[in-house]
Design a protein around this motif. Structure first.
Motif, PDB file in Angstrom:
ATOM      1  N   GLU A  66       0.530  -0.796  -0.053  1.00  0.00           N
ATOM      2  CA  GLU A  66      -0.209  -0.224  -0.040  1.00  0.00           C
ATOM      3  C   GLU A  66       0.802   1.390   0.378  1.00  0.00           C
ATOM      4  N   ALA A  67       2.004   1.435   0.692  1.00  0.00           N
ATOM      5  CA  ALA A  67       2.540   2.246   0.848  1.00  0.00           C
ATOM      6  C   ALA A  67       3.619   2.659  -0.380  1.00  0.00           C
ATOM      7  N   GLY A  68       3.171   1.456  -1.384  1.00  0.00           N
ATOM      8  CA  GLY A  68       3.625   1.569  -3.265  1.00  0.00           C
ATOM      9  C   GLY A  68       5.349   0.996  -2.683  1.00  0.00           C
ATOM     10  N   ALA A  69       5.508  -0.205  -2.302  1.00  0.00           N
ATOM     11  CA  ALA A  69       6.994  -1.135  -2.849  1.00  0.00           C
ATOM     12  C   ALA A  69       6.343  -0.965  -4.562  1.00  0.00           C
ATOM     13  N   THR A  70       7.413  -1.423  -4.788  1.00  0.00           N
ATOM     14  CA  THR A  70       7.402  -2.166  -6.131  1.00  0.00           C
ATOM     15  C   THR A  70       7.972  -3.234  -5.800  1.00  0.00           C
ATOM     16  N   GLY A  71       8.282  -3.873  -5.143  1.00  0.00           N
ATOM     17  CA  GLY A  71       8.931  -5.621  -4.516  1.00  0.00           C
ATOM     18  C   GLY A  71      10.020  -5.405  -3.059  1.00  0.00           C
ATOM     19  N   LEU A  72       9.935  -7.010  -2.520  1.00  0.00           N
ATOM     20  CA  LEU A  72      10.136  -6.675  -1.570  1.00  0.00           C
ATOM     21  C   LEU A  72      11.470  -7.576  -1.900  1.00  0.00           C
ATOM     22  N   THR A  73      11.658  -7.494  -0.451  1.00  0.00           N
ATOM     23  CA  THR A  73      13.431  -7.979  -0.021  1.00  0.00           C
ATOM     24  C   THR A  73      12.866  -9.125   1.347  1.00  0.00           C
ATOM     25  N   LEU A  74      13.693 -10.396   1.267  1.00  0.00           N
ATOM     26  CA  LEU A  74      13.191 -10.818   2.343  1.00  0.00           C
ATOM     27  C   LEU A  74      14.405 -11.980   3.246  1.00  0.00           C
ATOM     28  N   LEU A  75      14.736 -11.467   4.357  1.00  0.00           N
ATOM     29  CA  LEU A  75      15.951 -12.560   5.153  1.00  0.00           C
ATOM     30  C   LEU A  75      17.464 -12.015   4.392  1.00  0.00           C
ATOM     31  N   GLY A  76      16.652 -10.228   4.581  1.00  0.00           N
ATOM     32  CA  GLY A  76      17.809 -10.147   4.587  1.00  0.00           C
ATOM     33  C   GLY A  76      19.193  -9.471   5.592  1.00  0.00           C
TER      34      GLY A  76
END
Length: 308
Positions: free
Chosen positions: A38-48
């Protein structure tokens, strides 16, 4: 959805939500996913690195990744960090993440590598370990102690088509970013470049040619708006907005304490239920909490995006 060199925008690094007792909180993970989109993220990164990946066992890492990827449902690409001391663990998590629908994986060189050839050899081997997965090179020498020059980045880019993105976190790193873009202008293969470092150099990175930012800052809406303003030619407005957030960005950047601050801010925003870090991890003292609350309250009065 497979990651490629056209990736751009704001890739939010998701923390791993835990309950107060240290158990995975998948309900918060689902709510967090929706909030970031909803904030406008164009991608997510997990387990960084800020996702407390070393504190999860192999089953938990894969379960968390699968849960978020399923929740995203293909709306944006999801990158899963697979850095590990050994290649067996890297191979297993990369395979599981890609089978679950990840768009790519992220790899940082293991600590202790010395000399350009040792670093390049390790990264070439890691690329083979993750199979057909597109991958992101995380250049974070402040943590790994491993130096990667602009020339080494372009060498890897030219020889490995599955390397599609650089997460640029060297500090100082703006001139390195410019050097990579200059090499690309002379014929080197182009990579997507996303900045890091908690967003502390976001405006300058975009102005130097970065395609976006990959960080877990607790107000990703600001990151989205600053990038958009710069691309629209509204440089002064972009920097004015960014400047409002510098006190919280700076406070989040404290080594060893930053994730606890970030999780507290996310909890105060209603995005996750608990600010708990899994042990071993710091706990915010009453004095620190009071400072964070003061910063949040001041910021909320100046930027209506931050609703507490």
């Amino acid at each position: 959805m497979m990651l490629d060199t056209s990736a751009a925008g704001v890739f939010v690094i998701a923390p791993t939500p835990f309950a107060d007792d240290g158990a995975l909180d998948l309900d918060s993970a689902a709510r967090m996913t929706e909030a970031f989109l909803e904030a406008g993220a164009t991608g997510l990164t997990l387990l960084g690195i800020m996702g407390e990946a070393p504190k999860l066992d192999a089953e938990e890492s894969l379960r968390f990744a699968q849960h978020v990827i399923t929740r995203v449902g293909g709306r944006v690409p999801v990158i899963v960090g697979v850095s590990a001391p050994g290649f067996a663990a890297m191979r297993s998590l990369a395979r599981g993440a890609m089978d679950a629908g990840a768009a790519g994986v992220m790899i940082a060189p293991t600590a202790g590598l010395r000399g350009d050839e040792a670093v390049l050899t390790y990264l070439r081997q890691a690329s083979q370990v993750v199979g057909d997965a597109p991958w992101v090179l995380q250049d974070y020498p402040q943590l790994t102690g491993v130096a990667i020059s602009a020339g080494m980045v372009t060498t890897l880019a030219n020889e490995d088509a599955r390397l599609v993105m650089l997460k640029a976190e060297d500090h100082p790193g703006l001139d390195k970013l410019s050097a990579i873009r200059a090499a690309e202008a002379k014929g080197a293969r182009r990579l997507a470049i996303l900045g890091g470092n908690g967003g502390i150099f976001l405006p300058q990175e975009i102005e130097r040619g970065a395609d976006g930012i990959m960080t877990g800052y607790a107000v990703p809406e600001m990151l989205v708006r600053v990038r958009e303003l710069i691309l629209q030619g509204e440089r002064e407005a972009a920097h004015d907005l960014f400047d409002l957030h510098l006190p919280l960005i700076r406070y989040e950047l404290q080594p060893g304490l930053g994730l606890a601050v970030r999780k507290h801010a996310l909890m105060r925003r209603g995005i996750i239920a608990s600010a708990a870090l899994r042990n071993p991890g710091p706990k915010l003292t009453p004095a620190t909490l009071a400072e964070v609350e003061f910063i949040l309250a001041r910021l909320a009065r100046r930027d209506p995006t931050l609703r507490l």
